[in-house]
Design a protein around this motif. Structure first.
Motif, PDB file in Angstrom:
ATOM      1  N   SER A 195      48.088  44.066  43.924  1.00  0.00           N
ATOM      2  CA  SER A 195      48.821  45.270  42.905  1.00  0.00           C
ATOM      3  C   SER A 195      50.122  44.914  42.594  1.00  0.00           C
ATOM      4  N   THR A 196      50.776  44.636  43.585  1.00  0.00           N
ATOM      5  CA  THR A 196      52.248  44.358  43.347  1.00  0.00           C
ATOM      6  C   THR A 196      52.571  43.529  42.023  1.00  0.00           C
ATOM      7  N   TRP A 197      51.882  42.149  42.422  1.00  0.00           N
ATOM      8  CA  TRP A 197      52.206  41.144  41.516  1.00  0.00           C
ATOM      9  C   TRP A 197      51.170  41.031  40.408  1.00  0.00           C
ATOM     10  N   GLN A 198      50.245  42.179  40.341  1.00  0.00           N
ATOM     11  CA  GLN A 198      49.205  42.040  39.177  1.00  0.00           C
ATOM     12  C   GLN A 198      48.493  40.748  39.008  1.00  0.00           C
ATOM     13  N   THR A 199      48.125  40.357  40.192  1.00  0.00           N
ATOM     14  CA  THR A 199      47.347  39.150  40.369  1.00  0.00           C
ATOM     15  C   THR A 199      46.130  39.365  41.081  1.00  0.00           C
ATOM     16  N   ARG A 200      44.899  38.837  40.561  1.00  0.00           N
ATOM     17  CA  ARG A 200      43.812  39.273  41.249  1.00  0.00           C
ATOM     18  C   ARG A 200      42.840  37.754  41.053  1.00  0.00           C
ATOM     19  N   VAL A 201      41.923  37.700  42.156  1.00  0.00           N
ATOM     20  CA  VAL A 201      40.962  36.723  41.979  1.00  0.00           C
ATOM     21  C   VAL A 201      39.546  37.500  42.504  1.00  0.00           C
ATOM     22  N   ASN A 202      38.507  36.936  41.932  1.00  0.00           N
ATOM     23  CA  ASN A 202      37.234  37.668  42.129  1.00  0.00           C
ATOM     24  C   ASN A 202      35.961  36.588  42.121  1.00  0.00           C
ATOM     25  N   THR A 203      34.864  36.905  42.813  1.00  0.00           N
ATOM     26  CA  THR A 203      33.986  36.241  42.455  1.00  0.00           C
ATOM     27  C   THR A 203      32.923  36.755  41.465  1.00  0.00           C
ATOM     28  N   GLN A 204      32.086  35.774  40.589  1.00  0.00           N
ATOM     29  CA  GLN A 204      31.293  36.513  39.814  1.00  0.00           C
ATOM     30  C   GLN A 204      29.788  35.917  39.640  1.00  0.00           C
ATOM     31  N   ARG A 205      28.909  36.372  39.382  1.00  0.00           N
ATOM     32  CA  ARG A 205      27.656  35.919  39.431  1.00  0.00           C
ATOM     33  C   ARG A 205      26.932  36.175  38.063  1.00  0.00           C
ATOM     34  N   HIS A 206      25.905  35.287  37.235  1.00  0.00           N
ATOM     35  CA  HIS A 206      25.493  35.736  36.300  1.00  0.00           C
ATOM     36  C   HIS A 206      24.050  35.233  36.508  1.00  0.00           C
ATOM     37  N   TYR A 230      22.181  32.487  35.543  1.00  0.00           N
ATOM     38  CA  TYR A 230      22.378  31.254  35.724  1.00  0.00           C
ATOM     39  C   TYR A 230      23.458  30.302  36.153  1.00  0.00           C
ATOM     40  N   HIS A 231      24.582  31.311  36.453  1.00  0.00           N
ATOM     41  CA  HIS A 231      25.531  30.519  36.965  1.00  0.00           C
ATOM     42  C   HIS A 231      26.480  31.395  37.830  1.00  0.00           C
ATOM     43  N   ARG A 232      27.449  30.848  38.719  1.00  0.00           N
ATOM     44  CA  ARG A 232      28.350  31.784  39.435  1.00  0.00           C
ATOM     45  C   ARG A 232      29.775  31.193  39.271  1.00  0.00           C
ATOM     46  N   GLY A 233      30.840  32.069  39.524  1.00  0.00           N
ATOM     47  CA  GLY A 233      31.964  31.422  39.512  1.00  0.00           C
ATOM     48  C   GLY A 233      33.114  32.091  40.359  1.00  0.00           C
ATOM     49  N   ILE A 234      34.128  31.707  40.374  1.00  0.00           N
ATOM     50  CA  ILE A 234      35.250  32.423  40.764  1.00  0.00           C
ATOM     51  C   ILE A 234      36.543  32.660  39.702  1.00  0.00           C
ATOM     52  N   GLY A 235      36.994  33.705  39.435  1.00  0.00           N
ATOM     53  CA  GLY A 235      37.937  33.868  38.296  1.00  0.00           C
ATOM     54  C   GLY A 235      39.025  34.824  38.851  1.00  0.00           C
ATOM     55  N   GLY A 236      40.146  34.738  37.737  1.00  0.00           N
ATOM     56  CA  GLY A 236      41.355  35.481  38.327  1.00  0.00           C
ATOM     57  C   GLY A 236      42.224  35.662  37.113  1.00  0.00           C
TER      58      GLY A 236
END
Length: 218
Positions: A41-52, A54-60
């Motif tokens: 929150s301090t640096w307005q930076t995030r990463v998150n896992t994703q699933r759909h 037919y694919h999954r991923g990690i974004g940010g």
């Protein structure tokens, strides 16, 4: 290779839908949940896992000035054992989900949507709404097992994409085998040290190592 929801059972799909939220509350690497929330929150930076389907991923995403920090967090997401899953965090997420189940049963829109789903797709297990019975069976061991299979067992299955605008957005995605074969592997140059900005009570230091599948800048 684990792809998206199409390869999961109803039970696994229920567990997978909670992975990102439980992970955020539990912490990452040397940071507990509160320290991780404070840092992102301090640096307005995030990463998150994703699933759909037919694919999954990690974004940010991050401000351009914090690109090294988001890469550091992504590297930790792909490091075996770095992602935490705490029983207390899982209990909080399950409690919220159970409360939502109670409310949805009272809404006509939910029941109409269920009839439409059955008419359009049939009773496909991964498209069923979350049930309390399945939800209460999920354990932190299930989350850890699914996370490892999806993200840390074979990072080379992911392709790395990023876009630089006002904010920097990155995404690493893997698609189900047989449906899509990534044409670009993740290029890994010489090892580079990424250090997060110093912040009160939190400091994240991790070395991105040369090796197969390590996320890195392009």
């Amino acid at each position: 290779a684990l792809g998206g929801s199409s390869e999961l059972s109803e039970y696994e799909e229920t567990a997978f839908c909670m992975i990102d939220e439980v992970a955020g509350l539990s912490g990452l690497g040397e940071l507990n949940g509160d320290a991780l929330a404070n840092l992102t929150s301090t640096w307005q930076t995030r990463v998150n896992t994703q699933r759909h389907t037919y694919h999954r991923g990690i974004g940010g995403s991050c401000p351009a000035a914090r690109f090294e920090l988001v890469l550091q967090l992504l590297h930790q997401k792909f490091t075996p054992g770095a992602q935490r899953f705490k029983a207390g965090s899982l209990a909080k997420v399950v409690a919220v989900q159970l409360e939502g189940i109670k409310h949805r049963e009272k809404t006509p829109e939910f029941h109409f949507g269920e009839r439409a789903r059955l008419a359009a797709y049939g009773d496909v297990s991964i498209m069923r709404p979350i049930s309390a019975e399945v939800l209460e069976k999920v354990s932190v061991d299930d989350l850890s097992r699914l996370y490892e299979a999806a993200f840390t067992a074979d990072p080379s299955a992911f392709t790395f994409r990023w876009a630089e605008r006002v904010e920097c957005r990155v995404a690493l995605q893997a698609r189900s085998v047989g449906l899509h074969h990534p044409t670009d592997s993740i290029a890994t140059p010489a090892a580079r040290h990424f250090t997060a900005p110093t912040h009160p009570n939190t400091q994240l230091r991790r070395r991105a190592t040369r090796g197969r599948g390590a996320p890195t800048a392009i």
